[in-house]
Scaffold this motif. Structure first.
Motif, PDB file in Angstrom:
ATOM      1  N   ILE A  76       0.767  -0.998   0.085  1.00  0.00           N
ATOM      2  CA  ILE A  76       0.274  -0.064   0.085  1.00  0.00           C
ATOM      3  C   ILE A  76       0.868   1.242  -0.091  1.00  0.00           C
ATOM      4  CG2 ILE A  76      -1.740   1.411   1.173  1.00  0.00           C
ATOM      5  CD1 ILE A  76      -2.658  -1.282   2.471  1.00  0.00           C
ATOM      6  N   VAL A  77       0.778   2.009  -1.021  1.00  0.00           N
ATOM      7  CA  VAL A  77       1.640   3.385  -1.094  1.00  0.00           C
ATOM      8  C   VAL A  77       0.816   4.215  -0.459  1.00  0.00           C
ATOM      9  CG1 VAL A  77       2.242   5.121  -2.692  1.00  0.00           C
ATOM     10  CG2 VAL A  77       2.682   2.817  -3.536  1.00  0.00           C
ATOM     11  N   LEU A  78       1.585   5.312   0.500  1.00  0.00           N
ATOM     12  CA  LEU A  78       1.136   6.425   0.847  1.00  0.00           C
ATOM     13  C   LEU A  78       1.670   7.648   0.401  1.00  0.00           C
ATOM     14  CD1 LEU A  78       1.464   5.314   4.737  1.00  0.00           C
ATOM     15  CD2 LEU A  78      -0.363   5.025   3.438  1.00  0.00           C
ATOM     16  N   THR A  79       1.011   8.632   0.252  1.00  0.00           N
ATOM     17  CA  THR A  79       1.418   9.917  -0.617  1.00  0.00           C
ATOM     18  C   THR A  79       0.550  11.052  -0.075  1.00  0.00           C
ATOM     19  OG1 THR A  79       2.268  10.960  -2.312  1.00  0.00           O
ATOM     20  CG2 THR A  79       0.285   9.509  -2.542  1.00  0.00           C
ATOM     21  N   ALA A  80       1.164  12.213  -0.131  1.00  0.00           N
ATOM     22  CA  ALA A  80       0.370  13.526   0.136  1.00  0.00           C
ATOM     23  C   ALA A  80       0.072  14.104  -1.103  1.00  0.00           C
ATOM     24  CB  ALA A  80       1.342  14.446   0.860  1.00  0.00           C
ATOM     25  N   ARG A  81       0.086  13.402  -2.152  1.00  0.00           N
ATOM     26  CA  ARG A  81      -0.083  13.929  -3.543  1.00  0.00           C
ATOM     27  C   ARG A  81      -1.263  12.826  -4.133  1.00  0.00           C
ATOM     28  NH1 ARG A  81       5.914  13.133  -5.810  1.00  0.00           N
ATOM     29  NH2 ARG A  81       5.399  11.345  -4.616  1.00  0.00           N
ATOM     30  N   GLY A  82      -2.352  13.723  -4.440  1.00  0.00           N
ATOM     31  CA  GLY A  82      -3.651  12.940  -4.997  1.00  0.00           C
ATOM     32  C   GLY A  82      -3.819  13.109  -6.236  1.00  0.00           C
ATOM     33  N   ARG A  83      -2.701  13.494  -6.985  1.00  0.00           N
ATOM     34  CA  ARG A  83      -3.082  13.638  -8.636  1.00  0.00           C
ATOM     35  C   ARG A  83      -3.082  12.198  -9.235  1.00  0.00           C
ATOM     36  NH1 ARG A  83       1.428  18.091  -9.475  1.00  0.00           N
ATOM     37  NH2 ARG A  83       2.689  16.371  -8.244  1.00  0.00           N
ATOM     38  N   TRP A  84      -3.861  12.207 -10.319  1.00  0.00           N
ATOM     39  CA  TRP A  84      -4.027  10.792 -10.902  1.00  0.00           C
ATOM     40  C   TRP A  84      -2.734  10.392 -11.571  1.00  0.00           C
ATOM     41  CZ3 TRP A  84      -5.789   6.416 -11.517  1.00  0.00           C
ATOM     42  CH2 TRP A  84      -5.439   5.757 -12.763  1.00  0.00           C
ATOM     43  N   ALA A 114      -7.302  -6.480   3.531  1.00  0.00           N
ATOM     44  CA  ALA A 114      -7.971  -6.997   2.156  1.00  0.00           C
ATOM     45  C   ALA A 114      -6.819  -7.396   1.057  1.00  0.00           C
ATOM     46  CB  ALA A 114      -8.743  -5.878   1.459  1.00  0.00           C
ATOM     47  N   ILE A 115      -5.433  -6.825   1.097  1.00  0.00           N
ATOM     48  CA  ILE A 115      -4.591  -6.806   0.085  1.00  0.00           C
ATOM     49  C   ILE A 115      -3.951  -8.289   0.435  1.00  0.00           C
ATOM     50  CG2 ILE A 115      -4.476  -4.875  -0.698  1.00  0.00           C
ATOM     51  CD1 ILE A 115      -1.820  -4.418   0.703  1.00  0.00           C
ATOM     52  N   ILE A 116      -3.921  -8.380   1.888  1.00  0.00           N
ATOM     53  CA  ILE A 116      -3.252  -9.843   2.288  1.00  0.00           C
ATOM     54  C   ILE A 116      -3.956 -10.824   1.966  1.00  0.00           C
ATOM     55  CG2 ILE A 116      -2.356 -10.965   4.329  1.00  0.00           C
ATOM     56  CD1 ILE A 116      -1.606  -8.505   5.588  1.00  0.00           C
ATOM     57  N   ARG A 117      -5.335 -10.765   2.380  1.00  0.00           N
ATOM     58  CA  ARG A 117      -6.228 -11.825   1.822  1.00  0.00           C
ATOM     59  C   ARG A 117      -6.134 -12.247   0.459  1.00  0.00           C
ATOM     60  NH1 ARG A 117     -10.256  -9.163   4.914  1.00  0.00           N
ATOM     61  NH2 ARG A 117     -11.191  -8.462   3.020  1.00  0.00           N
ATOM     62  N   ARG A 118      -6.205 -11.231  -0.183  1.00  0.00           N
ATOM     63  CA  ARG A 118      -5.936 -11.436  -1.813  1.00  0.00           C
ATOM     64  C   ARG A 118      -4.784 -11.942  -2.175  1.00  0.00           C
ATOM     65  NH1 ARG A 118      -8.563  -5.972  -1.847  1.00  0.00           N
ATOM     66  NH2 ARG A 118      -6.546  -5.081  -2.804  1.00  0.00           N
ATOM     67  N   SER A 119      -3.812 -11.650  -1.730  1.00  0.00           N
ATOM     68  CA  SER A 119      -2.441 -12.206  -1.945  1.00  0.00           C
ATOM     69  C   SER A 119      -2.574 -13.639  -1.466  1.00  0.00           C
ATOM     70  CB  SER A 119      -1.319 -11.582  -1.411  1.00  0.00           C
ATOM     71  OG  SER A 119      -1.425 -11.971   0.219  1.00  0.00           O
ATOM     72  N   GLY A 120      -3.205 -14.261  -0.642  1.00  0.00           N
ATOM     73  CA  GLY A 120      -3.301 -15.483  -0.185  1.00  0.00           C
ATOM     74  C   GLY A 120      -4.678 -16.316  -0.998  1.00  0.00           C
ATOM     75  N   GLY A 121      -5.143 -15.487  -2.031  1.00  0.00           N
ATOM     76  CA  GLY A 121      -6.390 -16.038  -2.707  1.00  0.00           C
ATOM     77  C   GLY A 121      -7.518 -15.960  -2.043  1.00  0.00           C
ATOM     78  N   HIS A 122      -7.716 -15.211  -0.968  1.00  0.00           N
ATOM     79  CA  HIS A 122      -9.011 -15.277  -0.092  1.00  0.00           C
ATOM     80  C   HIS A 122      -9.665 -13.908  -0.167  1.00  0.00           C
ATOM     81  CE1 HIS A 122      -7.418 -18.849   1.751  1.00  0.00           C
ATOM     82  NE2 HIS A 122      -6.341 -18.374   2.137  1.00  0.00           N
ATOM     83  N   ALA A 123     -10.660 -13.895  -1.173  1.00  0.00           N
ATOM     84  CA  ALA A 123     -11.124 -12.411  -1.287  1.00  0.00           C
ATOM     85  C   ALA A 123     -12.105 -12.283  -0.243  1.00  0.00           C
ATOM     86  CB  ALA A 123     -11.873 -12.427  -2.831  1.00  0.00           C
ATOM     87  N   HIS A 124     -12.774 -13.057   0.351  1.00  0.00           N
ATOM     88  CA  HIS A 124     -13.839 -13.009   1.453  1.00  0.00           C
ATOM     89  C   HIS A 124     -13.137 -12.510   2.842  1.00  0.00           C
ATOM     90  CE1 HIS A 124     -17.516 -12.999   3.725  1.00  0.00           C
ATOM     91  NE2 HIS A 124     -18.322 -12.963   2.222  1.00  0.00           N
TER      92      HIS A 124
END
Length: 220
Positions: A76-84, A114-124
């Motif tokens: 997960i990337v954190l930034t103060a910049r919200g530009r596209w 959520a991203i840890i679950r998805r990386s292990g193949g568990h979406a729910h």
């Protein structure tokens, strides 16, 4: 689950580390890009929270180095910049999610789960192994719908085993993923905690595969 937090703002890093620890994660902290790049290449993490504006080496370069070396941990990337175009640069470098400062720590915790679950193949967010269940969003285990009273370390171990419930997990793997840097693999602490977990969930649900490690068994 073990997380690398990369943030050079000491006050914010302290607040995020406290929130992640409270949520059940083992947290290692890096305050600059050079240290972060090294840790990500040499240590085992289930995910990273990576600020982009870092001294020594910027976050995008850190992420690019990790991905270039085959490191696939969710980030997960954190930034103060919200530009596209800033967000696009982060995703192009291999980010899995993006948060713009300021943000609520609760949102970071939910996105991280959520991203840890998805990386292990568990979406729910609801994971189950027979009658043993984990509500990942609530950070709560139940056995036959009764909430289990677990210490933070017990929860961390059982959560990792639940995410890997179809596999035998070795002692070294478990140690790498549930403890901060500096864990002693020869320590008997892990055995003590495994014993406590067995007493709470039933010894037959958490078996030792001799010479291999530990495995959760699906039982009613």
């Amino acid at each position: 689950m073990r997380v690398l937090l990369v943030e050079d703002d000491a006050e914010l890093a302290q607040r995020l580390a406290a929130a992640l620890t409270e949520a059940g994660y083992a947290v290692d902290h890096a305050a600059d890009g050079v240290d972060a790049e090294f840790r990500g290449q040499t240590e085992t993490y289930d995910a990273a929270v990576l600020d982009l504006g870092l001294p020594g080496m910027d976050g995008l370069s850190v992420l690019d180095a990790w991905r270039g070396n085959g490191r696939r941990l969710p980030v997960i990337v954190l930034t103060a910049r919200g530009r596209w175009h800033d967000k696009l640069a982060g995703f192009d470098a291999g980010a899995d999610d993006y948060l713009v400062k300021p943000f609520a720590t609760e949102e970071l915790v939910l996105r991280l789960r959520a991203i840890i679950r998805r990386s292990g193949g568990h979406a729910h967010p609801q994971l189950a192994c027979g009658a043993l269940a984990l509500d990942d969003n609530a950070g709560r285990f139940t056995l036959r719908d009764e909430v289990l009273a677990l210490t933070a370390q017990e929860h961390r171990i059982l959560a990792y085993l639940m995410h890997r419930r179809d596999a035998v997990v070795s002692r070294s793997e478990l140690g790498e993923h549930v403890y901060e840097q500096g864990y002693d693999p020869d320590s008997n602490v892990l055995d003590v905690l495994i014993g406590r977990i067995r007493r709470k969930i039933g010894a037959e649900r958490l078996v030792t595969e001799r010479g291999k490690g530990f495995r959760l068994v699906e039982l009613p």
